[in-house]
Design a protein around this motif. Structure first.
Motif, PDB file in Angstrom:
ATOM      1  N   SER A   1       0.836  -1.186   0.000  1.00  0.00           N
ATOM      2  CA  SER A   1       0.000   0.000   0.000  1.00  0.00           C
ATOM      3  C   SER A   1       0.879   1.246   0.000  1.00  0.00           C
ATOM      4  O   SER A   1       1.947   1.289   0.634  1.00  0.00           O
ATOM      5  CB  SER A   1      -0.896   0.002   1.241  1.00  0.00           C
ATOM      6  OG  SER A   1      -1.596   1.224   1.348  1.00  0.00           O
ATOM      7  N   ALA A   2       0.431   2.290  -0.693  1.00  0.00           N
ATOM      8  CA  ALA A   2       1.179   3.545  -0.738  1.00  0.00           C
ATOM      9  C   ALA A   2       1.216   4.208   0.633  1.00  0.00           C
ATOM     10  O   ALA A   2       2.116   5.014   0.914  1.00  0.00           O
ATOM     11  CB  ALA A   2       0.570   4.481  -1.765  1.00  0.00           C
TER      12      ALA A   2
ATOM     13  N   PHE B   1       7.746   8.146   5.359  1.00  0.00           N
ATOM     14  CA  PHE B   1       8.240   9.507   5.132  1.00  0.00           C
ATOM     15  C   PHE B   1       7.905  10.413   6.310  1.00  0.00           C
ATOM     16  O   PHE B   1       8.764  11.154   6.807  1.00  0.00           O
ATOM     17  CB  PHE B   1       7.651  10.080   3.837  1.00  0.00           C
ATOM     18  CG  PHE B   1       8.004  11.516   3.605  1.00  0.00           C
ATOM     19  CD1 PHE B   1       9.258  11.855   3.144  1.00  0.00           C
ATOM     20  CD2 PHE B   1       7.088  12.513   3.868  1.00  0.00           C
ATOM     21  CE1 PHE B   1       9.594  13.180   2.943  1.00  0.00           C
ATOM     22  CE2 PHE B   1       7.409  13.834   3.660  1.00  0.00           C
ATOM     23  CZ  PHE B   1       8.673  14.178   3.203  1.00  0.00           C
ATOM     24  N   VAL B   2       6.684  10.323   6.783  1.00  0.00           N
ATOM     25  CA  VAL B   2       6.278  11.150   7.920  1.00  0.00           C
ATOM     26  C   VAL B   2       7.062  10.768   9.168  1.00  0.00           C
ATOM     27  O   VAL B   2       7.520  11.631   9.928  1.00  0.00           O
ATOM     28  CB  VAL B   2       4.747  11.033   8.148  1.00  0.00           C
ATOM     29  CG1 VAL B   2       4.322  11.691   9.461  1.00  0.00           C
ATOM     30  CG2 VAL B   2       4.001  11.637   6.983  1.00  0.00           C
TER      31      VAL B   2
ATOM     32  N   ALA C   1       9.578  13.272  11.100  1.00  0.00           N
ATOM     33  CA  ALA C   1       9.325  13.627  12.500  1.00  0.00           C
ATOM     34  C   ALA C   1      10.532  13.291  13.373  1.00  0.00           C
ATOM     35  O   ALA C   1      10.913  14.079  14.258  1.00  0.00           O
ATOM     36  CB  ALA C   1       8.080  12.902  13.000  1.00  0.00           C
ATOM     37  N   ALA C   2      11.163  12.155  13.144  1.00  0.00           N
ATOM     38  CA  ALA C   2      12.341  11.779  13.930  1.00  0.00           C
ATOM     39  C   ALA C   2      13.495  12.746  13.663  1.00  0.00           C
ATOM     40  O   ALA C   2      14.227  13.127  14.587  1.00  0.00           O
ATOM     41  CB  ALA C   2      12.748  10.349  13.599  1.00  0.00           C
ATOM     42  N   THR C   3      13.668  13.170  12.425  1.00  0.00           N
ATOM     43  CA  THR C   3      14.738  14.108  12.092  1.00  0.00           C
ATOM     44  C   THR C   3      14.507  15.452  12.767  1.00  0.00           C
ATOM     45  O   THR C   3      15.432  16.036  13.348  1.00  0.00           O
ATOM     46  CB  THR C   3      14.823  14.290  10.560  1.00  0.00           C
ATOM     47  OG1 THR C   3      15.022  13.018   9.960  1.00  0.00           O
ATOM     48  CG2 THR C   3      15.940  15.229  10.186  1.00  0.00           C
ATOM     49  N   ILE C   4      13.273  15.949  12.718  1.00  0.00           N
ATOM     50  CA  ILE C   4      12.970  17.228  13.363  1.00  0.00           C
ATOM     51  C   ILE C   4      13.137  17.123  14.871  1.00  0.00           C
ATOM     52  O   ILE C   4      13.666  18.034  15.525  1.00  0.00           O
ATOM     53  CB  ILE C   4      11.550  17.688  12.978  1.00  0.00           C
ATOM     54  CG1 ILE C   4      11.521  18.029  11.486  1.00  0.00           C
ATOM     55  CG2 ILE C   4      11.099  18.873  13.818  1.00  0.00           C
ATOM     56  CD1 ILE C   4      10.134  18.261  10.930  1.00  0.00           C
ATOM     57  N   ALA C   5      12.733  15.999  15.449  1.00  0.00           N
ATOM     58  CA  ALA C   5      12.881  15.809  16.897  1.00  0.00           C
ATOM     59  C   ALA C   5      14.345  15.771  17.298  1.00  0.00           C
ATOM     60  O   ALA C   5      14.737  16.364  18.326  1.00  0.00           O
ATOM     61  CB  ALA C   5      12.179  14.521  17.332  1.00  0.00           C
TER      62      ALA C   5
END
Length: 94
Positions: A70-71, A78-79, A83-87
């Motif tokens: 599933s897409a 991606f989300v 989110a982990a990168t921003i955190a």
């Protein structure tokens, strides 16, 4: 013939007296028979070609032919990574 004594601390044999040598300067080995163990018999092993068990693939699952994921899994990944990168970036001051 030389007398051999064993060092009680190391267990190493030490020879006392004159060591017998041959004309070439080598020390002859006496009283020991070199036993060569038999070589194990080897043969080729037939390996079944299973594409799901290749060593370069980790956690592969067999799916029916034509199956597509599933897409939403890719959108969720991606989300999640975003989110982990921003955190993690919030730990570093600007």
């Amino acid at each position: 013939m030389s007398a051999a004594s064993s060092d009680p601390r190391t267990g190493q044999l030490s020879l006392t007296g004159q060591i017998p040598v041959t004309r070439t300067g080598q020390i002859p080995v006496t009283g020991q028979i070199a036993v060569v163990p038999p070589r194990p018999t080897t043969a080729q092993i037939a390996i079944a070609n299973d594409p799901a068990r290749r060593p370069d693939v980790l956690l592969r699952r067999r799916m029916p032919p034509g199956h597509q994921i599933s897409a939403w899994w890719m959108i969720g990944a991606f989300v999640g990574v975003s989110a982990a990168t921003i955190a993690l970036m919030n730990f570093f001051p600007a």
